[in-house]
Design an enzyme around this catalytic site. Sequence first.
Site, mmCIF file in Angstrom:
data_model
loop_
_atom_site.group_PDB
_atom_site.id
_atom_site.type_symbol
_atom_site.label_atom_id
_atom_site.label_comp_id
_atom_site.label_asym_id
_atom_site.label_seq_id
_atom_site.Cartn_x
_atom_site.Cartn_y
_atom_site.Cartn_z
ATOM 1 C CB SER A 145 72.368 74.796 3.842
ATOM 2 O OG SER A 145 71.048 75.156 4.189
ATOM 3 C CE1 TYR A 158 71.489 76.083 -1.399
ATOM 4 C CE2 TYR A 158 70.025 75.439 0.397
ATOM 5 C CZ TYR A 158 71.125 76.148 -0.066
ATOM 6 O OH TYR A 158 71.865 76.907 0.820
HETATM 7 P P1 NAD Z 1 75.560 84.738 -2.132
HETATM 8 O O1 NAD Z 1 74.672 84.474 -3.292
HETATM 9 O O2 NAD Z 1 75.450 86.017 -1.397
HETATM 10 O O3 NAD Z 1 77.067 84.495 -2.556
HETATM 11 C C1 NAD Z 1 77.434 83.319 -3.233
HETATM 12 C C2 NAD Z 1 78.697 83.585 -3.990
HETATM 13 O O4 NAD Z 1 79.036 82.428 -4.777
HETATM 14 C C3 NAD Z 1 78.546 84.754 -4.980
HETATM 15 O O5 NAD Z 1 79.693 85.554 -4.890
HETATM 16 C C4 NAD Z 1 78.431 84.053 -6.330
HETATM 17 O O6 NAD Z 1 78.878 84.860 -7.406
HETATM 18 C C5 NAD Z 1 79.348 82.848 -6.102
HETATM 19 N N1 NAD Z 1 79.115 81.746 -7.038
HETATM 20 C C6 NAD Z 1 77.932 81.188 -7.381
HETATM 21 N N2 NAD Z 1 78.138 80.222 -8.302
HETATM 22 C C7 NAD Z 1 79.472 80.171 -8.531
HETATM 23 C C8 NAD Z 1 80.297 79.399 -9.374
HETATM 24 N N3 NAD Z 1 79.788 78.458 -10.186
HETATM 25 N N4 NAD Z 1 81.638 79.599 -9.352
HETATM 26 C C9 NAD Z 1 82.181 80.544 -8.537
HETATM 27 N N5 NAD Z 1 81.441 81.325 -7.722
HETATM 28 C C10 NAD Z 1 80.102 81.147 -7.709
HETATM 29 O O7 NAD Z 1 75.334 83.506 -1.134
HETATM 30 P P2 NAD Z 1 75.639 83.370 0.443
HETATM 31 O O8 NAD Z 1 74.360 83.584 1.137
HETATM 32 O O9 NAD Z 1 76.834 84.152 0.828
HETATM 33 O O10 NAD Z 1 75.919 81.808 0.477
HETATM 34 C C11 NAD Z 1 77.228 81.253 0.569
HETATM 35 C C12 NAD Z 1 77.083 79.780 0.892
HETATM 36 O O11 NAD Z 1 76.362 79.629 2.112
HETATM 37 C C13 NAD Z 1 76.305 78.997 -0.173
HETATM 38 O O12 NAD Z 1 76.889 77.736 -0.360
HETATM 39 C C14 NAD Z 1 74.930 78.856 0.447
HETATM 40 O O13 NAD Z 1 74.248 77.722 -0.016
HETATM 41 C C15 NAD Z 1 75.274 78.768 1.920
HETATM 42 N N6 NAD Z 1 74.179 79.144 2.801
HETATM 43 C C16 NAD Z 1 73.712 80.432 2.864
HETATM 44 C C17 NAD Z 1 72.677 80.735 3.742
HETATM 45 C C18 NAD Z 1 72.125 82.120 3.880
HETATM 46 O O14 NAD Z 1 71.140 82.297 4.615
HETATM 47 N N7 NAD Z 1 72.701 83.142 3.245
HETATM 48 C C19 NAD Z 1 72.115 79.737 4.527
HETATM 49 C C20 NAD Z 1 72.592 78.446 4.431
HETATM 50 C C21 NAD Z 1 73.635 78.162 3.579
#
Ligand code: NAD
Length: 259
Positions: A145, A158
């Site tokens: 991130s 986080y």
């Molecule tokens: P999201 O919540 O839409 O999806 C996350 C997925 O991970 C979900 O399908 C959830 O069920 C799964 N998950 C959570 N805990 C789990 C576990 N213990 N075992 C297996 N699966 C698990 O999130 P996203 O926005 O798609 O984020 C994906 C990654 O990108 C994350 O690591 C997040 O920190 C990172 N990220 C997202 C953003 C953003 O703006 N969306 C920004 C920076 C970083």
Amino acid sequence: MFTDLAGKVAVITGASKGIGRGIAVRFGQEKMKVVVNDYHNSDQASMVVEEVKKAGGDAIAVCADVSREDEIKRLIKTAVETFGSLDVLVNNAGIQTTCPSHELSLEEWHKVMDTNLTGPFVACREAIKYMLAHNILGNIINVSSVHQKIPKPLHAHYASSKGGLRMLTETLALEYAPHGIRINTIAPGAIATPMNDHILSDPKQNEVVLSLIPMNRVGEPKQIASAAAWLASEEASYVTGVTLFVDGGMTLYPFFLKG
Ligand code: NAD
């Protein structure tokens, strides 16, 4: 398209929605064999499996909680047993909660750390063990991130997990470069996914987010997926240990746009 990816086997954690789903579908377009992981949402994971197949790849869904060592081992084992190899691991699953740091319980700290940092470590360890044993010049992508770099009040757990993920990536990249295994990080900015739906759907909060993005728009999962496909491909064969920020300029100190 990166033709060398066709037929390669990839495990993507947390792939039933958001960024993970975007990467899974893109890998399908690359004609890869994809293991779509999620921890409990088997219906949604099955839908993504169908999307990957429709896009031209092959896929299975495997429910596993990445915060648990035994489940990660089963995830990697299932991938190898089903598709006969493991070429690419994407540690994407991540969670985020909000709490003032002076009130943050150790339980909450561990929950975030176990999913966002310890899980990726165990998955890297298991994948690398397999790649070394089978002389696979594989690669690993850790989804971090912008908060591996930008401090985030109310999110000490986080931000610390993502900062740790960066250093895990760099350390493993150095350790396994002599074996031809590449390990990189993608650091997304604000991407429209279910994780931040509650923020982006609120006009006031959305405006604040946009003020932090020099390109003045929120990103989409497919833009992270493009970066992942490139990093996984031979086109990036000399790239290891880097963080690729995909953030519309968020890490460029947008305040200075105002002069
Ligand atoms: P999201 O919540 O839409 O999806 C996350 C997925 O991970 C979900 O399908 C959830 O069920 C799964 N998950 C959570 N805990 C789990 C576990 N213990 N075992 C297996 N699966 C698990 O999130 P996203 O926005 O798609 O984020 C994906 C990654 O990108 C994350 O690591 C997040 O920190 C990172 N990220 C997202 C953003 C953003 O703006 N969306 C920004 C920076 C970083």
